[in-house]
Design a protein around this motif. Structure first.
Motif, short mmCIF file in Angstrom:
data_model
loop_
_atom_site.label_atom_id
_atom_site.label_comp_id
_atom_site.label_asym_id
_atom_site.label_seq_id
_atom_site.Cartn_x
_atom_site.Cartn_y
_atom_site.Cartn_z
N ALA A 132 3.25 1.10 -7.06
CA ALA A 132 2.02 1.50 -6.37
C ALA A 132 1.64 2.93 -6.71
CB ALA A 132 2.20 1.34 -4.86
N ASP A 133 1.57 3.24 -8.00
CA ASP A 133 1.25 4.58 -8.49
C ASP A 133 0.43 4.42 -9.76
OD1 ASP A 133 1.07 7.19 -9.26
OD2 ASP A 133 3.22 7.50 -9.53
N ALA A 134 -0.80 4.94 -9.74
CA ALA A 134 -1.68 4.79 -10.89
C ALA A 134 -1.26 5.67 -12.06
CB ALA A 134 -3.11 5.11 -10.49
N THR A 135 -0.47 6.70 -11.81
CA THR A 135 -0.05 7.61 -12.89
C THR A 135 1.24 7.15 -13.56
OG1 THR A 135 1.25 9.01 -11.41
CG2 THR A 135 -1.09 9.51 -11.62
N ASP B 277 11.02 -8.69 -21.26
CA ASP B 277 10.92 -9.87 -20.41
C ASP B 277 10.73 -9.51 -18.94
OD1 ASP B 277 13.38 -8.73 -20.15
OD2 ASP B 277 14.49 -10.62 -20.10
N ILE B 278 10.53 -8.24 -18.61
CA ILE B 278 10.27 -7.81 -17.23
C ILE B 278 8.78 -7.55 -17.08
CG2 ILE B 278 10.76 -6.09 -15.46
CD1 ILE B 278 13.41 -5.55 -16.80
N LEU B 279 8.16 -8.16 -16.08
CA LEU B 279 6.75 -7.94 -15.81
C LEU B 279 6.61 -6.69 -14.94
CD1 LEU B 279 3.76 -8.81 -15.85
CD2 LEU B 279 4.25 -10.22 -13.83
N VAL B 280 6.03 -5.64 -15.50
CA VAL B 280 5.81 -4.38 -14.78
C VAL B 280 4.32 -4.20 -14.59
CG1 VAL B 280 6.14 -1.89 -14.78
CG2 VAL B 280 7.92 -3.38 -15.73
N VAL B 281 3.89 -4.07 -13.36
CA VAL B 281 2.48 -3.92 -13.02
C VAL B 281 2.31 -2.65 -12.21
CG1 VAL B 281 0.50 -4.97 -11.88
CG2 VAL B 281 2.21 -6.42 -12.96
N THR B 282 1.39 -1.80 -12.62
CA THR B 282 1.14 -0.55 -11.91
C THR B 282 -0.18 -0.63 -11.15
OG1 THR B 282 -0.06 0.50 -13.72
CG2 THR B 282 2.36 0.67 -13.74
N ALA B 283 -0.40 0.37 -10.32
CA ALA B 283 -1.66 0.43 -9.58
C ALA B 283 -2.85 0.56 -10.52
CB ALA B 283 -1.63 1.60 -8.60
N ARG B 284 -2.64 1.15 -11.68
CA ARG B 284 -3.73 1.26 -12.65
C ARG B 284 -4.10 -0.11 -13.21
NH1 ARG B 284 -3.86 5.13 -18.09
NH2 ARG B 284 -6.13 4.97 -18.42
N ASP B 285 -3.11 -0.95 -13.49
CA ASP B 285 -3.39 -2.30 -13.97
C ASP B 285 -4.20 -3.09 -12.95
OD1 ASP B 285 -1.87 -1.79 -16.29
OD2 ASP B 285 -0.03 -2.34 -15.24
N HIS C 83 -17.88 -1.15 -12.48
CA HIS C 83 -17.68 0.11 -11.74
C HIS C 83 -16.20 0.42 -11.52
CE1 HIS C 83 -17.49 -3.09 -8.74
NE2 HIS C 83 -16.75 -2.28 -8.00
N ARG C 84 -15.34 -0.57 -11.64
CA ARG C 84 -13.92 -0.35 -11.35
C ARG C 84 -13.29 0.66 -12.32
NH1 ARG C 84 -11.85 -4.78 -8.17
NH2 ARG C 84 -9.76 -4.17 -8.81
N LYS C 85 -13.81 0.73 -13.54
CA LYS C 85 -13.22 1.63 -14.53
C LYS C 85 -13.42 3.10 -14.16
CE LYS C 85 -17.27 1.61 -17.58
NZ LYS C 85 -17.78 1.21 -18.91
N PHE C 86 -14.32 3.39 -13.21
CA PHE C 86 -14.58 4.77 -12.83
C PHE C 86 -13.70 5.23 -11.66
CE2 PHE C 86 -18.66 3.37 -14.68
CZ PHE C 86 -18.72 4.27 -15.72
N SER C 87 -12.92 4.32 -11.09
CA SER C 87 -12.05 4.74 -9.98
C SER C 87 -10.93 5.62 -10.51
CB SER C 87 -11.47 3.51 -9.28
OG SER C 87 -10.55 2.84 -10.13
N ARG C 88 -10.40 6.45 -9.64
CA ARG C 88 -9.30 7.33 -10.04
C ARG C 88 -8.08 6.52 -10.47
NH1 ARG C 88 -9.90 12.65 -8.59
NH2 ARG C 88 -7.63 12.93 -8.67
N GLU C 89 -7.84 5.41 -9.78
CA GLU C 89 -6.67 4.60 -10.12
C GLU C 89 -6.82 4.00 -11.52
OE1 GLU C 89 -7.11 5.06 -5.83
OE2 GLU C 89 -8.45 4.30 -7.39
N ALA C 90 -8.01 3.50 -11.84
CA ALA C 90 -8.21 2.90 -13.15
C ALA C 90 -8.12 3.93 -14.27
CB ALA C 90 -9.58 2.21 -13.20
N ARG C 91 -8.39 5.19 -13.96
CA ARG C 91 -8.28 6.26 -14.96
C ARG C 91 -6.90 6.90 -14.98
NH1 ARG C 91 -12.79 10.28 -13.62
NH2 ARG C 91 -12.59 9.42 -11.52
#
Length: 790
Positions: free
Chosen positions: A693-696, A705-713, A757-765
């Motif tokens: 839960a961290d976009a950075t 083989d490990i699925l890693v998903v971040t807040a940015r994804d 518009h989602r690409k402009f959020s801080r998390e997406a950046r």
């Protein structure tokens, strides 16, 4: 094609479709190896004869709106945004080829079908470009000044405003949305058309809660709403001149008139009954208590609250019956004049007035167009209730608002209407055949009043069964729920709606200008009380509610079965049975996801074997959990346990500390939800899925083989669902084999206008949460994203 030619085809198709009776002796002679090929030839001839009969009856015209709607649905479902050249080629190419292969009927029909579908896709593209809604990119607080477009008083005591934004300050939003929807804690008495100012907290419209779920951002984009939020304090009224344009003034005046009508209704009918009466007459649904709304949904009566074809039909029907009764008092005038057309014209005017005072929502517009087509048909001496009129209405609505094609209101309304028209037509043909054969309906037994009552009850039951069966599929797709006792509820409630609710509502609307609306509203309130009592009783006794999510393939097959059953008029209708069977199998063979993750990366839900699912937060978001529970057909959820408790845990449950939560799936897969990259790193050797839960954060694990998903994804691609599969197989994981996590995001990688518009959020950046006094990196470089503070 002439009538005589059609009759000839009907006579030719009948024996071919029935297989033609063959003597037993000849059947035994034909029971040889050639019987299979002979059967295929006979079936081909029967199929060709049925197709010719359908063409003679005008069935191809009914496919035009189907193809148009399919093209629009395909456009909105594409994972990329098609350009104008591609859409133009898809339309012009088949249209031109249609004339080149005009002598080849099958090829010409296929080219025309592709052209109609391409036209639907083009209409969707045009609507998308025309909407061009400015969407907020990231959450922000600002001082907003704007003009109120709509006011909604909610059951909680709060007031929701739809506001056209004029200015923002502290900070100035460089890419401010044009229209927002915000909520105030109380009612400051500000009406539509007035200017308002206050400190607001705005959020960008969210995406689907789960893949294939309801996309709030899509609906907001098409409705012109660029952000939602709430006032941080009470807003203030700002003095200014009224709007210069006549359209905003008319819209504000109509909105205030609707609020005034709703207020007068509440003065005569108090409580939930008054709110429902206001919803049925003025279209103001926000004040209905949630527990009453939920009871109506569980009982299958929620359709009564939506201004739909039912309400338009009842309003127009009540006006027509009343006018016909008045004309009957003047037999001389009625015998010389087309009073039926007069009644139809005035009923059309009444429906238009009802559309205006009910708020003219898109669903109400669709219903009005359907009623208008049927009433205009009466004016020109045509049959009012026909599949052709329904096709015309569908084509008009799909051309004006293509995005409605993928919404529940359009799908459920037209599915129910098509099924009812098809059933009514089939029954009428059967009665005509019986009458033509000299077999009149049996007489005697019950008296005339008893027979009429029996016919009335049978009609309501048949209507509820047919319409409910046609709409159940779409209720499951959109809401993951059914109303198993909906027939009981509709049998008990619809006579009340048709006699004690809608006719008094029409009378109240007529008498309100002279102040005599009290008596009919009182009767309407009593009828609504009966309806609510029925809904509560049925809701309390309903055995099930949620049935789980439907896979897209099942929806497509069910829709195809419904189209074949309602559009076909020959033996081709039987093709609906294998389609429905295949859809049922597809629905029964679905595999629910093992893990769901919210788009803000804060909430994860892991499915268990006992019908519950485990969550990683002790107080999860109730709205998200409610949708997940219905989609998974789960009976509830299990809260996490603190790792410091030290208790052994045999069941699937998240075990959490300050930095991370860990849970073990029944198949052995380990799921981890971590707050930071550092907290996730120790689990790289054991976890199958890690959510950070961290976009950075970057991927801390080297294993592929490990699925890693971040807040940015998740900020870029929306919510996530994961299924665990055994490596090398397609079946769900079980003990004894390694598991692989297969991920599906709610949004495709390529951008569509409603979630660009989602690409402009801080998390997406990849930026950390905003802190006061911080300057955006992009602003330092002279750039800014939507929602940036500058």
């Amino acid at each position: 094609m002439s009538t005589m030619e059609t009759q000839r085809l009907e006579r030719a198709a009948a024996p071919a479709a029935a297989g033609a009776h063959v003597p037993a002796s000849r059947q035994s002679d034909r029971a040889r190896p050639a019987s299979i090929s002979g059967a295929l030839v006979s079936a081909g001839r029967a199929f060709a004869a049925a197709l010719a009969l359908e063409e003679a009856r005008g069935t191809p015209f009914l496919l035009v709106p189907v193809l148009f709607c399919a093209g629009a649905a395909l456009y909105f479902a594409l994972p990329f945004e098609p350009g104008w050249p591609l859409l133009a080629a898809a339309l012009v190419g088949p249209a031109a080829a249609r004339f080149l292969v005009a002598r080849h009927r099958v090829a010409a029909r296929l080219c025309a079908a592709f052209a109609f579908a391409a036209a639907g896709a083009g209409a969707g593209k045009i609507e998308t470009v025309r909407a061009d809604t400015a969407m907020l990119g990231s959450a922000v607080s600002t001082v907003l000044t704007g003009r109120v477009v709509r006011v909604e008083h909610q059951a909680s005591g709060r007031t929701r405003y739809t506001i056209d934004v004029e200015t923002t300050r502290r900070p100035l939003l460089r890419y401010a949305p044009d229209r927002v929807r915000v909520t105030a804690r109380a009612d400051p008495g500000i009406a539509a058309g007035e200017r308002i100012e206050g400190v607001v907290r705005l959020f960008p419209p969210s995406g689907p809660v789960r893949p294939y779920g309801y996309d709030f951002a899509f609906e907001s984009y098409m409705a012109g709403i660029g952000a939602t939020g709430f006032f941080l304090g009470m807003p203030d009224r700002q003095m200014s001149a009224g709007a210069r344009d006549i359209a905003p003034r008319l819209a504000a005046g109509l909105a205030n008139m609707r609020q005034a009508i709703a207020g007068r209704i509440r003065r005569h009918v108090a409580g939930a009954e008054g709110e429902i009466a206001a919803a049925l007459i003025a279209g103001t649904r926000a004040g209905i208590p949630e527990e009453v709304d939920e009871a109506l949904r569980r009982a299958g009566l929620a359709h009564i609250l939506s201004i739909s074809g039912l309400h338009m039909a009842l309003v127009a029907g009540t006006v027509m019956l009343a006018l016909r009764a008045l004309f009957a008092l003047a037999p001389g005038f009625s015998s010389r004049r087309p009073v039926k057309k007069y009644a139809a014209a005035l009923a059309l005017a009444a429906a238009a007035y009802y559309l205006a005072i009910s708020g003219a929502a898109v669903a109400a517009q669709r219903s009005f167009i359907m009623i208008a087509v049927m009433l205009v048909a009466l004016l020109f001496d045509r049959a009012a209730i026909t599949m052709r009129n329904l096709a015309i209405a569908a084509l008009i609505i799909a051309a004006l608002a293509p995005h409605e094609v993928v919404g529940p209101s359009f799908q459920m309304s037209f599915a129910a209407t098509a099924a009812l028209i098809a059933a009514y037509t089939a029954w009428s043909n059967r009665v005509s055949a019986r009458t033509g054969a000299g077999r009149a309906p049996p007489r005697g037994g019950l008296n005339a009043a008893g027979r009429r009552l029996a016919y009335f009850a049978t009609g309501i039951a048949a209507t509820s069964l047919i319409a409910g069966g046609a709409t159940t599929v779409y209720a499951i797709w959109h809401f993951h729920r059914v109303a198993p006792l909906g027939l009981v509820a509709n049998l008990a409630a619809m006579p009340v709606v048709s006699t004690l609710i809608m006719p008094p509502a029409v009378a109240a609307g007529v008498l309100m200008p002279v102040g005599l609306e009290g008596p009919p509203l009182t009767v309407m309130g009593q009828g609504i009380a009966i309806m609510v009592a029925v809904a509560r009783w049925v809701a309390d006794h309903s055995p099930i509610d949620a049935v789980g999510a439907m896979p897209p393939l099942a929806l497509i097959l069910f829709t195809a079965a419904l189209l074949v059953a309602t559009i076909a008029t020959s033996g081709l209708r039987w093709l609906a049975l294998p389609l429905a069977l295949a859809a049922t199998l597809a629905f029964g063979m679905r595999t629910p996801p093992d893990l769901l993750v919210s788009e803000d990366a804060r909430l994860a839900a892991l499915m268990r074997d006992d019908g519950l699912f485990a969550v990683n937060r002790p107080r999860p978001n109730g709205f998200t959990i409610g949708i997940w529970q219905k989609a998974l057909a789960a009976t509830g959820y299990v809260k996490p346990r603190d790792r410091a408790d030290g208790k052994p845990e045999a069941e699937t449950r998240f075990v959490c500390d300050a930095a991370a939560c860990e849970a073990v799936h029944a198949g052995g897969a380990v799921v981890v939800h971590a707050k930071t990259r550092a907290a996730a790193a120790p689990f790289c050797g054991v976890a199958s899925v890690i959510v950070i839960a961290d976009a950075t954060a970057a991927n801390p694990c080297r294993a592929k083989d490990i699925l890693v998903v971040t807040a940015r994804d998740l900020a870029r691609r929306g919510s996530l669902e994961v299924r665990f599969k055994q490596v090398g197989t397609e079946s769900a994981g079980a003990s004894g084999g390694p598991l692989r996590a297969e991920a599906r995001f709610a949004l495709p990688r390529n951008e569509r206008p409603w979630f660009a518009h989602r690409k402009f959020s801080r998390e997406a950046r990849g930026l950390a949460p905003y802190k006061r006094g911080e300057k955006s990196r992009n602003n330092k470089n002279g750039k800014s994203g939507k929602g940036d503070k500058s």
